[in-house]
Design a protein around this motif. Structure first.
Motif, PDB file in Angstrom:
ATOM      1  N   VAL A 191       0.846  -1.200   0.000  1.00 22.83           N
ATOM      2  CA  VAL A 191       0.000   0.000   0.000  1.00 22.83           C
ATOM      3  C   VAL A 191       0.879   1.247   0.000  1.00 22.83           C
ATOM      4  CG1 VAL A 191      -1.674   1.344   1.334  1.00 22.83           C
ATOM      5  CG2 VAL A 191      -1.970  -1.133   1.104  1.00 22.83           C
ATOM      6  N   ASP A 192       1.904   1.250   0.863  1.00 18.21           N
ATOM      7  CA  ASP A 192       2.807   2.408   0.926  1.00 18.21           C
ATOM      8  C   ASP A 192       3.476   2.670  -0.420  1.00 18.21           C
ATOM      9  OD1 ASP A 192       2.252   2.930   3.518  1.00 18.21           O
ATOM     10  OD2 ASP A 192       3.957   1.801   4.338  1.00 18.21           O
ATOM     11  N   ALA A 193       3.958   1.598  -1.043  1.00 12.77           N
ATOM     12  CA  ALA A 193       4.644   1.750  -2.325  1.00 12.77           C
ATOM     13  C   ALA A 193       3.696   2.298  -3.382  1.00 12.77           C
ATOM     14  CB  ALA A 193       5.208   0.400  -2.770  1.00 12.77           C
ATOM     15  N   LEU A 194       2.472   1.824  -3.329  1.00  9.83           N
ATOM     16  CA  LEU A 194       1.468   2.267  -4.298  1.00  9.83           C
ATOM     17  C   LEU A 194       1.158   3.757  -4.138  1.00  9.83           C
ATOM     18  CD1 LEU A 194      -0.568   1.115  -6.437  1.00  9.83           C
ATOM     19  CD2 LEU A 194      -2.226   1.034  -4.568  1.00  9.83           C
ATOM     20  N   LEU A 195       0.977   4.168  -2.884  1.00  8.32           N
ATOM     21  CA  LEU A 195       0.665   5.578  -2.631  1.00  8.32           C
ATOM     22  C   LEU A 195       1.822   6.470  -3.084  1.00  8.32           C
ATOM     23  CD1 LEU A 195      -1.050   5.375   0.887  1.00  8.32           C
ATOM     24  CD2 LEU A 195      -2.142   5.474  -1.359  1.00  8.32           C
ATOM     25  N   ASP A 196       3.043   6.025  -2.809  1.00  7.72           N
ATOM     26  CA  ASP A 196       4.214   6.798  -3.247  1.00  7.72           C
ATOM     27  C   ASP A 196       4.254   6.918  -4.768  1.00  7.72           C
ATOM     28  OD1 ASP A 196       4.960   7.113  -0.669  1.00  7.72           O
ATOM     29  OD2 ASP A 196       6.458   5.490  -0.660  1.00  7.72           O
ATOM     30  N   GLU A 197       4.015   5.791  -5.422  1.00  3.11           N
ATOM     31  CA  GLU A 197       4.068   5.759  -6.886  1.00  3.11           C
ATOM     32  C   GLU A 197       3.000   6.684  -7.476  1.00  3.11           C
ATOM     33  OE1 GLU A 197       3.357   1.805  -8.571  1.00  3.11           O
ATOM     34  OE2 GLU A 197       2.675   2.833 -10.382  1.00  3.11           O
ATOM     35  N   TYR A 198       1.815   6.603  -6.947  1.00  2.62           N
ATOM     36  CA  TYR A 198       0.719   7.422  -7.468  1.00  2.62           C
ATOM     37  C   TYR A 198       0.965   8.909  -7.226  1.00  2.62           C
ATOM     38  CZ  TYR A 198      -2.436   3.591  -8.751  1.00  2.62           C
ATOM     39  OH  TYR A 198      -3.021   2.511  -9.361  1.00  2.62           O
ATOM     40  N   ARG A 199       1.477   9.206  -6.048  1.00  4.47           N
ATOM     41  CA  ARG A 199       1.709  10.613  -5.738  1.00  4.47           C
ATOM     42  C   ARG A 199       2.792  11.182  -6.668  1.00  4.47           C
ATOM     43  NH1 ARG A 199       0.133  13.712  -1.573  1.00  4.47           N
ATOM     44  NH2 ARG A 199      -0.286  12.083  -0.063  1.00  4.47           N
ATOM     45  N   ALA A 200       3.832  10.374  -6.906  1.00  2.76           N
ATOM     46  CA  ALA A 200       4.910  10.835  -7.782  1.00  2.76           C
ATOM     47  C   ALA A 200       4.405  11.048  -9.216  1.00  2.76           C
ATOM     48  CB  ALA A 200       6.046   9.818  -7.776  1.00  2.76           C
ATOM     49  N   ALA A 201       3.546  10.148  -9.679  1.00  5.08           N
ATOM     50  CA  ALA A 201       3.030  10.271 -11.053  1.00  5.08           C
ATOM     51  C   ALA A 201       2.052  11.448 -11.158  1.00  5.08           C
ATOM     52  CB  ALA A 201       2.352   8.979 -11.482  1.00  5.08           C
ATOM     53  N   GLY A 202       1.278  11.644 -10.113  1.00  4.86           N
ATOM     54  CA  GLY A 202       0.407  12.812 -10.023  1.00  4.86           C
ATOM     55  C   GLY A 202      -0.716  12.906 -11.032  1.00  4.86           C
ATOM     56  N   LYS A 203      -1.062  11.787 -11.660  1.00  2.65           N
ATOM     57  CA  LYS A 203      -2.095  11.917 -12.701  1.00  2.65           C
ATOM     58  C   LYS A 203      -3.432  11.296 -12.308  1.00  2.65           C
ATOM     59  CE  LYS A 203      -1.076   7.918 -15.415  1.00  2.65           C
ATOM     60  NZ  LYS A 203      -1.317   7.290 -16.644  1.00  2.65           N
TER      61      LYS A 203
END
Lengths: 179, 444
Positions: A154-166
């Motif tokens: 979950v943490d990795a997913l949230l980080d990835e999504y936040r970085a992509a920002g789309k």
């Protein structure tokens, strides 16, 4: 998102392709698929203006769109974050730890279920069975199913999504867990 | 090792492509049916096969097909129900995702049998990515001449489309599905008329589940009589079972109907036993709507005979001691599971999914959720168990569609078999609060 509610050429081509699937005079059948396109195109939710626009395309009354959009759970009638995190909470997901996932996301993002982060990035929602019971616990975001979740995942997913920002939509093709 | 007919090739690399699917015998049923059988021949084979609807109701498919009205000059439709939303069920998703051409092939052969020239696959909106996989497969089938005008040089033509839903359990009910396909709210229709007479756009329509349609391919290939030899009694053929919950190997398994339940749960070929070596407490064998059974009644019936994975064996003893095969959504609960809390998640589900048309269901599901909520939160009142029993009784049989029954049965069966747990909740509210024992997790 531009202020004018009008499909761009590509989206309009998709819409016309959808309408062509149904017999003459039965274009209302295209309503649900087109609402999905509209939601993806116009900021992740269906404003009254968006719904009126869809009604005009299908040549039906606006109320026919409102009553449908308000019936189905995948259509957002209020703005949501770019990433709508939908955590399944029904039986099999519940026994495999769905409540822990929800609590973890709440803590991590500083929001409660149903709320959106201040930066407009994430909305947390709990949903009913998504047909992922054998890979529980899980969450859906846009077209992607994220399964066999652990708190690390979950943490990795949230980080990835936040970085992509789309914005993530159901119509996205960038699903991960398949083929 | 049982026979597999539907997902036997699921691990072949690139089986989702038409080329590889064909290399493994794919589309043979289309060739055979269109070139050497009349539509009626296909219907007869399906009748002989004894195939029963795999969506949950178990109605004989051949019989359903033979009800289809055939007035002159009126189009007929085949609609595939890929709305799969029954909690605990994910077999159709697996089949469509892994072997999409199995469904496309089944749609062509079945449409030919029914004389439909347009067919739709209605898939639940949450499976959007699966709809893309299907669309890709359909595109390939058009290019290869299996869809479109004059298929394989015959005078039979078919167009096949995918329609995505919007997230509503009720659209798995066939008339609600048709409403949704027409672009409306998913409110079930009053029957009669049945879809076979007046379905999509008021035209004769057959609605079949994904697995049912996929099963038509092997039936055409092996013949109905051969297919009927698989299984036990009136439960013929193979069935996809979605296994989830507290088991070592959750997933989708294709079984020959007749497999002992005990073998399914404990064999390494299937569920592989209960996680962390814990004890089995209860099973919901056919999707969340069917009655929950305690371990002793799911493994053996009330006469002490081993229970089998068949429509008949699972329902032996009626609802007093039995359950149903339903959709094959097999949910397993170990000894740490709180039956009351689990039931609360199901009651919440049915309340959320009630379409609101019939007052017993609209009001009753919300009321049951509310009562269960206060019980799991430690505010249960004496009399709440009887109240729940009373509410579910008044929903059952009093609604247009089966959602009412589906909401009532889990409540009734949980109280019937686990009344003591409800009593414990109500009598010891203090004990419930934050006690880990009542909330089991993967790792605990």
């Amino acid at each position: 998102m531009s202020n004018e509610i009008k499909f761009n050429e590509e989206a309009m081509a998709t819409v016309n392709k959808i309408i062509a699937r149904y017999p003459q005079g039965k274009q209302k059948s295209a309503l649900l698929p087109i609402l999905h396109v509209a939601q993806a195109e116009f900021g992740g939710w269906l404003s009254p203006e968006t719904m009126d626009y869809v009604a005009s395309i299908l040549n039906i009354k606006p109320i026919e769109v409102y009553e449908v959009a308000s019936f189905y759970s995948m259509f957002n009638l209020k703005p949501v974050g770019k990433c709508l995190l939908e955590v399944c909470r029904t039986s099999s997901c519940w026994v495999r730890g769905a409540e822990d996932v929800v609590k973890h996301i709440e803590k991590r993002l500083g929001i409660k279920e149903g709320e959106t982060t201040k930066d407009g990035m994430f909305t947390l929602k709990t949903v009913e069975c998504l047909g992922s019971c054998g890979t529980a616990p899980m969450l859906q975001c846009g077209a992607s199913f994220h399964e066999n979740l652990t708190m690390e995942k979950v943490d990795a997913l949230l980080d990835e999504y936040r970085a992509a920002g789309k914005l993530r939509s159901y119509t996205d093709m960038d699903y991960k867990n398949t083929l | 090792m049982g026979k597999k007919l539907l997902i036997h090739n699921d691990n072949v690399p690139n089986i989702h492509t038409l080329q590889v699917y064909r290399e493994h015998g794919g589309y043979a049923s289309v060739e055979k049916a269109l070139k050497s059988m009349t539509p009626n021949d296909v219907v007869e084979e399906v009748k002989k096969s004894g195939l029963r609807g795999r969506g949950g109701a178990g109605f004989p498919t051949g019989m359903k097909w033979s009800f289809l009205a055939k007035p002159e000059g009126v189009p007929r439709y085949l609609v595939c129900n890929a709305d799969e939303s029954e909690p605990g069920t994910f077999k159709d998703r697996y089949l469509m995702e892994k072997v999409p051409h199995a469904l496309v092939e089944g749609m062509i052969t079945s449409s030919y049998a029914l004389g439909a020239n347009t067919a739709y696959i209605y898939i639940r909106g949450e499976y959007f990515y699966v709809s893309r996989i299907l669309e890709k497969a359909i595109e390939e089938a058009y290019a290869a001449g299996y869809l479109g005008k004059n298929i394989l040089g015959t005078n039979y033509s078919l167009d096949l489309y995918v329609q995505v839903g919007g997230g509503a359990y009720i659209c798995g009910e066939e008339t609600a599905l048709l409403e949704s396909l027409e672009g409306k709210r998913g409110n079930p229709r009053i029957k009669p008329p049945f879809p076979a007479i007046a379905g999509l756009y008021g035209c004769p329509t057959v609605v079949n589940n994904v697995e049912t349609i996929a099963a038509v391919c092997p039936i055409v290939m092996m013949g109905g009589d051969e297919y009927a030899k698989i299984g036990v009694g009136r439960s013929t053929g193979t069935k996809l079972i979605s296994a989830s919950g507290h088991i070592n190997k959750p997933g989708v398994y294709e079984i020959e109907l007749g497999l002992p339940v005990e073998e399914f749960i404990y064999s390494d070929e299937y569920c592989g036993g209960i996680i962390n070596g814990r004890k089995l407490k209860a099973v919901i064998a056919g999707g969340s709507s069917v009655p929950i059974l305690p371990a002793e009644l799911i493994l053996k019936n009330d006469k002490g005979e081993p229970r089998l994975m068949t429509y008949e064996s699972l329902s032996e003893g009626g609802f007093a001691t039995g359950t149903m095969l339903g959709s094959g959504g097999f949910m397993v609960y170990d000894e740490t599971t709180s039956i009351v809390k689990n039931l609360y998640t199901l009651a919440r589900f049915y309340h959320h999914e009630s379409c609101g048309q019939c007052s017993p269901c609209r009001e009753g599901t919300g009321w049951m959720e509310k009562v269960l909520h206060r019980i799991v939160e430690g505010h249960g009142k004496p009399g709440d168990i009887d109240l729940l029993w009373d509410i579910q009784k008044k929903i059952e049989g009093n609604t247009i569609c089966p959602l009412g029954d589906a909401a009532a049965w889990p409540v009734a069966s949980a109280i019937r078999h686990f009344r003591h747990e409800f009593e414990e909740y109500i009598n010891n509210p203090g004990k419930i609060k934050d006690v880990k024992h009542y909330y089991s997790t993967q790792s605990a």
